[in-house]
Design an enzyme around this catalytic site. Structure first.
Site, PDB file in Angstrom:
ATOM      1  N   HIS A  61       0.707  -1.125   0.143  1.00 16.23           N
ATOM      2  CA  HIS A  61      -0.236   0.244   0.469  1.00 16.23           C
ATOM      3  C   HIS A  61       1.172   1.249   0.051  1.00 16.23           C
ATOM      4  O   HIS A  61       0.566   2.536   0.642  1.00 16.23           O
ATOM      5  CB  HIS A  61      -0.880   0.054   1.155  1.00 16.23           C
ATOM      6  N   SER A 112      15.321  15.395 -21.130  1.00 14.86           N
ATOM      7  CA  SER A 112      14.365  16.542 -20.479  1.00 14.86           C
ATOM      8  C   SER A 112      14.744  17.974 -21.823  1.00 14.86           C
ATOM      9  O   SER A 112      16.374  17.611 -21.781  1.00 14.86           O
ATOM     10  CB  SER A 112      14.303  17.014 -19.510  1.00 14.86           C
TER      11      SER A 112
END
Length: 482
Positions: free
Chosen positions: A191, A315
């Site tokens: 989780h 990028s």
């Protein structure tokens, strides 16, 4: 609102030569998927059709099925098979030219092969009997007899010779990484929260094990074929040669091609085997998708660092970035492949009454379905090779999460309680109060253990435990991949 037609004229890209690909598989990603062209392209389909027609003529003459048909000599059989072996650009163009007249692809194949048979006396030898068997080309066949066998041969070749070896190689590489890092402790996240530690190798082994299970299913999938006429009744066969054992002729021919004989069909082979295969490949895709997303997450966490490629840009504005593009590319291609495979599996099992043509169009998308999967496999393999494990980061993360030992301590308290040790009441609740929502240090946990009154050997065992050593059998479990 009308479109503005006043935009300046542009070069029509559709007219540029060489032709520009519409889709990425035949454009940007062509090198990664090119091997599939030999199996799943339109040209490969026509070559497979020629092969089926050639083998049918040889089968009929070799087994004396049609009275009066001469048996072909070895060089005559080889002449026919060479039509398949030499099938290339010229033959593709010739077939296209014939089809412009027939407006029927299988009929074009029939006429193409009859041309070769008619030319045999000049190309092979003057006394060849091949011209006598010209009418055995497409004898008693419907187009679907040729097509279903052709697709089965094509898909089997694509899977066995291209896709499956690539998938096995990928899975073996994941298994090798699992073995290499079997003993590297790592904080687990359930989780998204810190949980019982594991090893990096064990987690990779889980994914390799899942992939291999799907590959075993794919390896055992059948490739079915039929040859029984226009509505699956052998009507034309019996009308032409009533004394032949046509079911045996059909079965031995299909099995000669290396396929499994389907005795009960309509005009089309039912395609159930395709649906089964595509479901299995789609499931492999989805397990691989899980691997891609997990590795992406491990990169984000810093478990893996990516080895920069010289000259590459991560990028357009942020020069520090090394993006996990291989895994992101794989995710997208796996999703496209699975969607296509799901559509193929869902639609190919239905055909109205004795035949409709929806499967003809649908099956032409088998190539893209496998192409996107093969491209994803290639990207994951490239991505995995550019990873390095940050062992120091894993050690720091484990040392910052001593509260994960709460499970071990409360389990030891439960066992001690069953053995009759006093003071072991409510072990879960006590560890919950100590650890939930808190970060503990090594000293915090050891002080708590010392205060419990556990037997000395248990206390010592827990005091010696750390997040980095609390990995249970994780390392040993990797051996299940061997």
């Amino acid at each position: 609102m009308p479109l503005d037609d006043a935009s300046p004229a542009r070069v029509p890209l559709a007219d540029v030569t060489p032709a520009i690909a519409l889709g990425p598989l035949d454009g940007r990603y062509r090198p990664a998927v090119a091997p599939l062209v030999d199996h799943l392209s339109e040209a490969a389909l026509n070559r497979a059709r020629v092969e089926v027609e050639v083998e049918w003529v040889i089968h009929l003459t070799s087994h004396a099925v049609v009275p009066g048909a001469p048996e072909l000599a070895p060089d005559e059989q080889q002449y026919l098979r060479d039509v398949v072996a030499t099938f290339g650009a010229g033959e593709i163009a010739e077939l296209a030219e014939i089809e412009r007249t027939t407006v029927h692809d299988v009929k074009a194949v029939e006429y193409f092969l009859k041309r070769r048979i008619a030319a045999a006396p000049d190309a092979l030898r003057a006394d060849t009997v091949l011209p006598q068997v010209g009418e055995l080309v497409h004898f008693a066949l419907t187009s679907e007899d040729v097509n279903n066998l052709s697709y089965a041969l094509m898909v089997r070749g694509a899977v066995h010779e291209v896709w499956f070896p690539a998938a096995v190689a990928l899975t073996d590489e994941v298994a090798a990484l699992a073995a290499e890092h079997a003993d590297v402790p790592m904080l687990a996240l359930t989780h998204g929260q810190p949980a019982t530690p594991t090893t990096l190798g064990k987690e990779l082994a889980v994914l390799a094990h899942r992939l291999r299970r799907q590959l075993r299913r794919i390896a055992s999938d059948e490739y079915l074929g039929k040859l029984n006429g226009a509505t699956g009744t052998y009507g034309a066969h019996l009308a032409a040669v009533p004394d032949a054992d046509w079911q045996m002729v059909s079965r031995t021919f299909v099995e000669h091609l290396g396929l499994t004989w389907n005795p009960l069909t309509t005009q089309i082979e039912s395609h159930d085997w395709q649906a089964e295969l595509y479901a299995d490949v789609a499931r492999f895709n989805r397990v691989l998708h899980n691997l891609a997303t997990d590795v992406w997450t491990y990169i984000s966490r810093g478990v893996f660092t990516q080895i920069p490629v010289a000259g590459a840009t991560g990028s357009s504005t942020m020069p520090h970035k090394v993006n996990p593009i291989r895994f992101e590319n794989a995710e997208a291609n796996l999703e496209i492949s699975s969607a296509l495979l799901d559509t193929l599996a869902a639609t190919l099992v239905t055909s109205r009454l004795q035949r409709d043509l929806t499967d003809s169009t649908t099956q032409r998308n088998i190539g893209p379905a496998f192409g996107h999967s093969l491209l994803a496999i290639d990207n994951v393999r490239r991505g995995l090779r550019a990873l390095s494990v940050d062992v120091a980061m894993l050690a720091r993360e484990l040392d910052a999460n001593w509260e994960v030992l709460g499970e071990a301590v409360q389990s030891a308290m439960r066992a001690a309680s069953v053995a009759g040790v006093a003071g072991m009441d409510n072990p879960y609740e006590r560890l919950k109060e100590l650890t939930r929502g808190r970060r503990l240090t090594a000293e915090d946990m050891r002080s708590f253990v010392d205060s419990l009154g556990l037997p000395a050997d248990v206390t010592e065992r827990l005091r010696n435990l750390s997040p980095a050593t609390y990995t249970g059998m994780a390392s040993a479990l990797v051996a299940h991949l061997e």
